[in-house]
Scaffold this motif. Structure first.
Motif, mmCIF file in Angstrom:
data_model
loop_
_atom_site.group_PDB
_atom_site.id
_atom_site.type_symbol
_atom_site.label_atom_id
_atom_site.label_comp_id
_atom_site.label_asym_id
_atom_site.label_seq_id
_atom_site.Cartn_x
_atom_site.Cartn_y
_atom_site.Cartn_z
ATOM 1 N N ASN A 341 0.822 -1.212 0.000
ATOM 2 C CA ASN A 341 0.000 0.000 0.000
ATOM 3 C C ASN A 341 0.857 1.263 0.000
ATOM 4 O O ASN A 341 0.525 2.251 -0.661
ATOM 5 C CB ASN A 341 -0.936 0.002 1.214
ATOM 6 C CG ASN A 341 -2.002 -1.059 1.135
ATOM 7 O OD1 ASN A 341 -2.316 -1.574 0.051
ATOM 8 N ND2 ASN A 341 -2.576 -1.416 2.264
ATOM 9 N N ALA A 342 1.940 1.239 0.763
ATOM 10 C CA ALA A 342 2.801 2.422 0.866
ATOM 11 C C ALA A 342 3.413 2.773 -0.482
ATOM 12 O O ALA A 342 3.503 3.946 -0.862
ATOM 13 C CB ALA A 342 3.897 2.181 1.897
ATOM 14 N N VAL A 343 3.835 1.766 -1.215
ATOM 15 C CA VAL A 343 4.445 2.000 -2.529
ATOM 16 C C VAL A 343 3.389 2.416 -3.548
ATOM 17 O O VAL A 343 3.562 3.391 -4.290
ATOM 18 C CB VAL A 343 5.192 0.730 -3.009
ATOM 19 C CG1 VAL A 343 5.670 0.891 -4.450
ATOM 20 C CG2 VAL A 343 6.372 0.431 -2.083
ATOM 21 N N ALA A 344 2.262 1.709 -3.556
ATOM 22 C CA ALA A 344 1.241 1.942 -4.587
ATOM 23 C C ALA A 344 0.473 3.234 -4.374
ATOM 24 O O ALA A 344 0.138 3.929 -5.346
ATOM 25 C CB ALA A 344 0.272 0.765 -4.613
ATOM 26 N N HIS A 345 0.183 3.592 -3.126
ATOM 27 C CA HIS A 345 -0.726 4.705 -2.860
ATOM 28 C C HIS A 345 -0.039 5.995 -2.394
ATOM 29 O O HIS A 345 -0.643 7.063 -2.472
ATOM 30 C CB HIS A 345 -1.750 4.300 -1.792
ATOM 31 C CG HIS A 345 -2.538 3.088 -2.172
ATOM 32 N ND1 HIS A 345 -3.140 2.275 -1.232
ATOM 33 C CD2 HIS A 345 -2.817 2.521 -3.383
ATOM 34 C CE1 HIS A 345 -3.754 1.281 -1.841
ATOM 35 N NE2 HIS A 345 -3.565 1.401 -3.137
ATOM 36 N N TYR A 346 1.217 5.899 -1.917
ATOM 37 C CA TYR A 346 1.860 7.076 -1.338
ATOM 38 C C TYR A 346 3.225 7.386 -1.949
ATOM 39 O O TYR A 346 3.891 8.325 -1.522
ATOM 40 C CB TYR A 346 2.002 6.900 0.188
ATOM 41 C CG TYR A 346 0.665 6.650 0.848
ATOM 42 C CD1 TYR A 346 -0.157 7.703 1.240
ATOM 43 C CD2 TYR A 346 0.195 5.353 1.042
ATOM 44 C CE1 TYR A 346 -1.395 7.480 1.821
ATOM 45 C CE2 TYR A 346 -1.038 5.108 1.614
ATOM 46 C CZ TYR A 346 -1.836 6.176 2.006
ATOM 47 O OH TYR A 346 -3.064 5.933 2.575
ATOM 48 N N GLY A 347 3.634 6.590 -2.922
ATOM 49 C CA GLY A 347 4.912 6.838 -3.572
ATOM 50 C C GLY A 347 6.113 6.595 -2.683
ATOM 51 O O GLY A 347 7.201 7.122 -2.934
ATOM 52 N N ALA A 348 5.958 5.807 -1.636
ATOM 53 C CA ALA A 348 7.039 5.575 -0.685
ATOM 54 C C ALA A 348 8.087 4.620 -1.267
ATOM 55 O O ALA A 348 7.762 3.717 -2.046
ATOM 56 C CB ALA A 348 6.497 5.013 0.622
ATOM 57 N N THR A 349 9.327 4.847 -0.878
ATOM 58 C CA THR A 349 10.426 3.986 -1.306
ATOM 59 C C THR A 349 11.223 3.439 -0.122
ATOM 60 O O THR A 349 12.021 2.517 -0.289
ATOM 61 C CB THR A 349 11.396 4.752 -2.215
ATOM 62 O OG1 THR A 349 11.930 5.879 -1.496
ATOM 63 C CG2 THR A 349 10.695 5.230 -3.480
ATOM 64 N N ARG A 350 11.006 3.998 1.054
ATOM 65 C CA ARG A 350 11.836 3.673 2.215
ATOM 66 C C ARG A 350 10.951 3.441 3.426
ATOM 67 O O ARG A 350 9.969 4.148 3.634
ATOM 68 C CB ARG A 350 12.797 4.838 2.492
ATOM 69 C CG ARG A 350 13.667 4.721 3.724
ATOM 70 C CD ARG A 350 14.562 5.957 3.850
ATOM 71 N NE ARG A 350 15.356 5.929 5.077
ATOM 72 C CZ ARG A 350 14.976 6.469 6.232
ATOM 73 N NH1 ARG A 350 13.797 7.099 6.314
ATOM 74 N NH2 ARG A 350 15.755 6.394 7.296
ATOM 75 N N GLY A 351 11.283 2.432 4.210
ATOM 76 C CA GLY A 351 10.578 2.171 5.455
ATOM 77 C C GLY A 351 11.518 2.289 6.630
ATOM 78 O O GLY A 351 12.733 2.066 6.499
ATOM 79 N N GLU A 352 10.967 2.651 7.777
ATOM 80 C CA GLU A 352 11.746 2.669 9.018
ATOM 81 C C GLU A 352 10.919 2.011 10.107
ATOM 82 O O GLU A 352 9.755 2.354 10.314
ATOM 83 C CB GLU A 352 12.127 4.090 9.418
ATOM 84 C CG GLU A 352 13.021 4.122 10.664
ATOM 85 C CD GLU A 352 13.505 5.512 11.018
ATOM 86 O OE1 GLU A 352 14.401 6.024 10.311
ATOM 87 O OE2 GLU A 352 12.974 6.093 11.991
ATOM 88 N N ILE A 353 11.514 1.058 10.795
ATOM 89 C CA ILE A 353 10.855 0.309 11.860
ATOM 90 C C ILE A 353 11.529 0.667 13.180
ATOM 91 O O ILE A 353 12.749 0.587 13.307
ATOM 92 C CB ILE A 353 10.958 -1.210 11.620
ATOM 93 C CG1 ILE A 353 10.300 -1.601 10.285
ATOM 94 C CG2 ILE A 353 10.331 -1.988 12.769
ATOM 95 C CD1 ILE A 353 10.543 -3.045 9.887
ATOM 96 N N GLY A 354 10.743 1.050 14.169
ATOM 97 C CA GLY A 354 11.366 1.319 15.452
ATOM 98 C C GLY A 354 10.707 2.483 16.173
ATOM 99 O O GLY A 354 9.827 3.135 15.623
#
Length: 385
Positions: A341-354
């Motif tokens: 969803n993040a890639v398809a709907h928000y153009g995101a390329t990077r995730g951060e967990i924590g």
């Protein structure tokens, strides 16, 4: 008072509070990776009538001056919910905190820390865990790795020199908090894909978006899971009802239904994962103010946010399932659903967990399995008084 003498005094009145707030913007301005928070958010954090943290905590703010010039600040606080916890979980009786440290130099930092310690000792505290700004749920720890890039939403950023200032005052590391980053444009490794596909075929498992039209009910489900899942974690302090309502109000504008997942097993909600678009990417150029036109830019962005980075600040699995294959499978399924969803709907390329505790074996193993790597570390220090 001599010209170079440092005077540390309690914050009293509006002028002092404004000076306390202004100092962070002045000292942070030269750091290209510092993200100026919205000033109204900082005022709310520090205002007793607005922040429910004050309902179960004693708080004192201090300013350091050389002559008439403000050169430093610190908060000292005792969270009575934290002091009521079992000491094996990190807090416990006699443990106080300080945070919100800003200092022009080491001598100022030493004077501020000493004053905060004295205030805590006068209140009967025998130990300090710091820095916490102000609750463990807000911005815990001193940044000790990852100074070369900005923090994501709701994470702190302090100069590297503050680490040396703290350690010079006799503080030793108590706990390390990590954040992991990963390229979310790439599919996960084949093994993880097979685990996800197996879960998707299991009729007992359902991974669903939250329903924002039922915001209070969904928030209640998430908080129930969170309080159960984290109840034995180091540093855990339970949320009060007022804090739940307060957090819900603050989160609601950036909550996106397809970025927060609830996992159900045999019809029971047993796990959740919360993901937020990185608001800091939008806030960084605003300089901490919504005027004159930043409010319009922010409102426009909130309508349909585009963000390079997505942050996962919270996730949890009910204790009865922790350590099981089901727990890790649900985690991978939620991460994959959010990734898509993040890639398809928000153009995101990077995730951060924590953040993730350094000794949280389950979460560290999950982070390793999806090819993420540690990008920031925050250290919480301790000292006996």
């Amino acid at each position: 008072m001599a010209k170079n003498e440092i005077n540390v005094a309690p914050v009293t009145g509006k002028a002092d509070l404004n000076a306390f707030i202004d100092l962070a913007y002045r000292l942070g301005r030269s750091d290209p990776n510092w993200v100026p928070p919205l000033r109204n958010e900082v005022v709310e954090l520090l205002t007793e009538s607005k922040n429910p943290f004050f309902e179960h905590a004693d708080v004192q703010l201090f300013l350091a001056r050389r002559g008439e010039a403000v050169v430093g600040r610190i908060s000292a606080h005792i969270d009575h919910l934290a002091t009521a916890m079992d000491p094996v979980q990190g807090m416990g009786p006699g443990t106080g905190n300080w945070g919100l440290l800003e200092a022009e130099d080491e001598a100022v930092a030493a004077a501020l820390i000493a004053r905060a310690e004295q205030w805590l000792k006068d209140k009967g505290m025998t130990r300090v865990l710091a820095p916490l700004s102000m609750s463990v749920w807000e911005e815990p720890g001193q940044l000790t790795k990852g100074f070369d890039h900005p923090p994501t939403v709701m994470m702190g950023h302090q100069p590297e020199r503050y680490q040396h200032y703290i350690e010079a005052q006799g503080y030793a590391p108590a706990k390390l908090l990590r954040t992991y980053e990963l390229d979310i444009t790439k599919p996960f490794p084949p093994l993880i894909q097979r685990i996800v596909q197996s879960g998707e075929r299991n009729a007992k498992i359902r991974i669903r978006n939250v329903d924002k039209s039922k915001f209070d009910a969904e928030a209640g489900i998430i908080l129930h899971i969170l309080n159960d899942a984290w109840s034995e974690n180091w540093g855990f302090v339970p949320f009060t009802d007022r804090e739940i309502a307060y957090a819900g109000k603050k989160f609601k504008p950036i909550v996106r239904e397809d970025l927060i997942m609830i996992a159900e097993y045999e019809g029971e909600p047993v796990a959740f994962m919360m993901t937020l678009p990185d608001l800091n990417e939008k806030l960084k150029p605003m300089g901490g103010t919504l005027w004159p036109f930043n409010w319009a830019k922010l409102l426009w962005w909130l309508r349909k946010p585009k963000s390079r980075t997505m942050r996962v600040p919270l996730m949890g699995v009910l204790k009865k399932h922790q350590g099981s294959r089901l727990a890790s499978q649900l985690a991978f399924m939620m991460i994959e659903a959010i990734r898509r969803n993040a890639v398809a709907h928000y153009g995101a390329t990077r995730g951060e967990i924590g953040w993730v505790l350094d000794d949280n074996q389950g979460m560290n193993a999950i982070a390793d399995a999806i090819d993420s790597h540690v990008n920031k570390e925050y250290t919480i220090y301790e000292k006996s008084l």
